[in-house]
Motif scaffolding. Structure first.
Motif, PDB file in Angstrom:
ATOM      1  N   THR A  81     -42.195 -14.149  -5.746  1.00 16.07           N
ATOM      2  CA  THR A  81     -41.341 -13.286  -4.929  1.00 16.07           C
ATOM      3  C   THR A  81     -42.165 -12.765  -3.761  1.00 16.07           C
ATOM      4  O   THR A  81     -43.178 -12.095  -3.965  1.00 16.07           O
ATOM      5  CB  THR A  81     -40.781 -12.115  -5.760  1.00 16.07           C
ATOM      6  OG1 THR A  81     -39.803 -12.624  -6.673  1.00 16.07           O
ATOM      7  CG2 THR A  81     -40.122 -11.068  -4.871  1.00 16.07           C
ATOM      8  N   VAL A 117     -42.018 -10.766   0.005  1.00 16.35           N
ATOM      9  CA  VAL A 117     -41.220  -9.899   0.880  1.00 16.35           C
ATOM     10  C   VAL A 117     -42.071  -9.463   2.067  1.00 16.35           C
ATOM     11  O   VAL A 117     -43.204  -8.987   1.886  1.00 16.35           O
ATOM     12  CB  VAL A 117     -40.705  -8.650   0.124  1.00 16.35           C
ATOM     13  CG1 VAL A 117     -39.793  -7.822   1.036  1.00 16.35           C
ATOM     14  CG2 VAL A 117     -39.979  -9.040  -1.153  1.00 16.35           C
ATOM     15  N   TYR A 119     -32.657  -3.863   3.965  1.00 15.03           N
ATOM     16  CA  TYR A 119     -33.068  -4.927   3.050  1.00 15.03           C
ATOM     17  C   TYR A 119     -32.199  -6.148   3.294  1.00 15.03           C
ATOM     18  O   TYR A 119     -30.993  -6.026   3.548  1.00 15.03           O
ATOM     19  CB  TYR A 119     -32.912  -4.435   1.612  1.00 15.03           C
ATOM     20  CG  TYR A 119     -33.009  -5.492   0.530  1.00 15.03           C
ATOM     21  CD1 TYR A 119     -34.222  -5.750  -0.122  1.00 15.03           C
ATOM     22  CD2 TYR A 119     -31.894  -6.224   0.138  1.00 15.03           C
ATOM     23  CE1 TYR A 119     -34.300  -6.700  -1.123  1.00 15.03           C
ATOM     24  CE2 TYR A 119     -31.967  -7.184  -0.873  1.00 15.03           C
ATOM     25  CZ  TYR A 119     -33.173  -7.418  -1.501  1.00 15.03           C
ATOM     26  OH  TYR A 119     -33.246  -8.371  -2.493  1.00 15.03           O
ATOM     27  N   MET A 133     -32.060 -10.788   2.531  1.00 16.00           N
ATOM     28  CA  MET A 133     -32.669 -12.018   2.019  1.00 16.00           C
ATOM     29  C   MET A 133     -32.434 -13.148   3.003  1.00 16.00           C
ATOM     30  O   MET A 133     -31.319 -13.320   3.509  1.00 16.00           O
ATOM     31  CB  MET A 133     -32.074 -12.391   0.658  1.00 16.00           C
ATOM     32  CG  MET A 133     -32.341 -11.366  -0.422  1.00 16.00           C
ATOM     33  SD  MET A 133     -31.670 -11.827  -2.039  1.00 16.00           S
ATOM     34  CE  MET A 133     -32.715 -13.208  -2.459  1.00 16.00           C
ATOM     35  N   CYS A 148     -37.157  -4.620   4.979  1.00 12.06           N
ATOM     36  CA  CYS A 148     -37.652  -5.445   3.881  1.00 12.06           C
ATOM     37  C   CYS A 148     -36.892  -6.769   3.878  1.00 12.06           C
ATOM     38  O   CYS A 148     -35.703  -6.811   3.540  1.00 12.06           O
ATOM     39  CB  CYS A 148     -37.459  -4.731   2.550  1.00 12.06           C
ATOM     40  SG  CYS A 148     -38.251  -3.096   2.471  1.00 12.06           S
ATOM     41  N   ASP A 149     -37.565  -7.824   4.288  1.00 13.79           N
ATOM     42  CA  ASP A 149     -36.944  -9.149   4.368  1.00 13.79           C
ATOM     43  C   ASP A 149     -37.522 -10.059   3.297  1.00 13.79           C
ATOM     44  O   ASP A 149     -38.722 -10.369   3.311  1.00 13.79           O
ATOM     45  CB  ASP A 149     -37.169  -9.746   5.758  1.00 13.79           C
ATOM     46  CG  ASP A 149     -36.417  -8.980   6.838  1.00 13.79           C
ATOM     47  OD1 ASP A 149     -35.169  -9.002   6.793  1.00 13.79           O
ATOM     48  OD2 ASP A 149     -37.058  -8.365   7.691  1.00 13.79           O
ATOM     49  N   VAL A 150     -36.667 -10.479   2.368  1.00 18.20           N
ATOM     50  CA  VAL A 150     -37.102 -11.344   1.274  1.00 18.20           C
ATOM     51  C   VAL A 150     -37.213 -12.778   1.778  1.00 18.20           C
ATOM     52  O   VAL A 150     -36.222 -13.389   2.186  1.00 18.20           O
ATOM     53  CB  VAL A 150     -36.123 -11.265   0.086  1.00 18.20           C
ATOM     54  CG1 VAL A 150     -36.589 -12.182  -1.053  1.00 18.20           C
ATOM     55  CG2 VAL A 150     -35.982  -9.831  -0.400  1.00 18.20           C
ATOM     56  N   ALA A 163     -37.405 -15.503  -3.317  1.00 17.99           N
ATOM     57  CA  ALA A 163     -36.993 -14.646  -4.418  1.00 17.99           C
ATOM     58  C   ALA A 163     -37.210 -15.324  -5.767  1.00 17.99           C
ATOM     59  O   ALA A 163     -36.794 -16.465  -5.971  1.00 17.99           O
ATOM     60  CB  ALA A 163     -35.525 -14.255  -4.267  1.00 17.99           C
ATOM     61  N   THR A 212     -37.173  -8.415  -6.470  1.00 19.84           N
ATOM     62  CA  THR A 212     -37.272  -8.246  -5.015  1.00 19.84           C
ATOM     63  C   THR A 212     -37.239  -6.769  -4.617  1.00 19.84           C
ATOM     64  O   THR A 212     -37.912  -6.366  -3.670  1.00 19.84           O
ATOM     65  CB  THR A 212     -36.150  -9.000  -4.280  1.00 19.84           C
ATOM     66  OG1 THR A 212     -34.872  -8.505  -4.700  1.00 19.84           O
ATOM     67  CG2 THR A 212     -36.226 -10.503  -4.551  1.00 19.84           C
ATOM     68  N   SER A 244     -40.302  -4.863  -2.797  1.00 23.63           N
ATOM     69  CA  SER A 244     -39.999  -4.236  -1.504  1.00 23.63           C
ATOM     70  C   SER A 244     -40.505  -2.795  -1.460  1.00 23.63           C
ATOM     71  O   SER A 244     -41.135  -2.378  -0.484  1.00 23.63           O
ATOM     72  CB  SER A 244     -38.490  -4.264  -1.243  1.00 23.63           C
ATOM     73  OG  SER A 244     -38.014  -5.580  -1.079  1.00 23.63           O
TER      74      SER A 244
END
Length: 237
Positions: A35, A37, A63, A65, A116-118, A121, A125, A129
Motif C-alpha cells: 500500500t 500513498v 483523499y 485513489m 492523500c493520493d493512493v 492499494a 490505505t 494516509s
C-alpha cells in the motif's frame, strides 16, 4: 497461517520518503507493504469562512485513489461528478486525526490541507494516509518555522494509525487486502505518541467479537502504533 506468512503481531515493512514534491510545503511517500500513498501538505493564508476573525487556523484533508491503485480500474470520482461516501468518511477521519495534535491557535489564520493520493492499494490505505500525513504536516510546519511564521510550535504530538482484525480466529496486526476481505472482525486505531486514542473504528463482519478479543486488538494496535511513531521519529531525525 496468515497469507503473507507474517506472525500475528508482525507488521508489513513500513517506509517514509520525505520531500517527494518540489513545490509542496511538505510531502511524503508512505508505504505499508504494497500500500503506497503520496501525501502532500499545502499551506494557505486563509481559513474556512466560519473561522475568519477568530485568530486560529485549520487542518483539513482530501483523499483519493488513482484509477489503477486496485486490481481493476476504478473510475475517477471527478468524472462521476461526486465523491463516494467512503472517500468522504476517510478524508474526514484524516483531518480529525491530525487536528487533534495541532494547536490551531498557534497556527494563526492559516489552513494546511493534506492531500492523500493512493498510488497502490493493498489494505490499510486510511491508516497509511494518517501516518504519512503526520510526516507531511511536520515538514510543512518546519517550513513555517524557518520563515518565522509561527511564534511557538503548533505540533503537539505524534499521531499514527494501524489496522487490526480477527483472521481465522486469531487477532492479527496490520491487515493486508487478502486478510481484510476475509476478516471476521476489522478495526482501525488512531493513536498519539502519548498513548491517547483519537479514534477506534471496529466492525464484526461475520460474528460478534468478545471483550477479551477487543483487549487483544487494542494491545496489538498499541504495539503497532508505537513502532510507527518510532519510525516517524527516525524519519524526521
Amino acid at each position: 497461517m496468515r497469507p503473507s506468512k507474517r506472525a500475528p503481531d508482525e507488521m508489513r515493512p513500513v517506509s517514509f520518503e520525505r520531500g517527494m514534491l518540489r513545490h509542496a510545503e511538505g510531502s511524503c511517500l508512505v508505504k505499508f507493504g504494497d500500500t503506497h500513498v503520496l501525501v502532500t501538505a499545502t499551506l494557505e493564508d486563509r481559513v474556512p469562512p466560519w473561522l475568519k476573525g477568530q485568530g486560529r487556523g485549520w487542518v483539513t484533508a482530501e483523499y483519493g485513489m488513482l484509477p489503477r491503485a486496485t486490481h481493476e480500474r476504478t473510475r475517477r470520482e471527478s468524472s462521476a461528478g461526486k465523491q463516494s461516501g467512503r472517500t468522504l468518511e476517510i478524508q474526514r477521519l484524516i483531518g480529525r486525526s491530525l487536528r487533534t495534535v495541532v494547536d490551531l491557535q498557534a497556527l494563526g489564520e492559516r489552513q494546511i490541507t493534506l492531500d492523500c493520493d493512493v498510488i497502490q492499494a493493498d489494505g490499510g490505505t486510511r491508516t497509511a494516509s494518517i501516518t504519512g500525513a503526520w510526516i507531511a504536516l511536520y515538514d510543512c510546519i518546519e517550513w513555517m518555522k524557518k520563515r518565522a511564521m509561527v511564534k511557538k510550535d503548533p505540533l503537539k504530538d505524534h499521531v499514527a494509525a494501524i489496522s487490526c482484525g480477527i483472521y481465522q480466529g486469531t487477532p492479527v496486526l496490520d491487515l493486508d487486502y487478502a486478510e481484510d476481505s476475509e476478516a471476521e472482525t476489522d478495526m482501525n486505531f488512531v493513536m498519539t505518541g502519548s498513548h491517547g486514542i483519537i479514534e477506534l473504528q471496529g466492525t464484526a463482519e461475520k460474528k460478534p467479537f468478545s471483550d477479551d478479543e477487543l483487549t487483544q486488538l487494542i494491545s496489538l494496535a498499541r504495539k503497532g502504533v508505537e513502532k510507527l511513531i518510532s519510525l516517524q521519529k527516525i524519519a524526521v531525525g
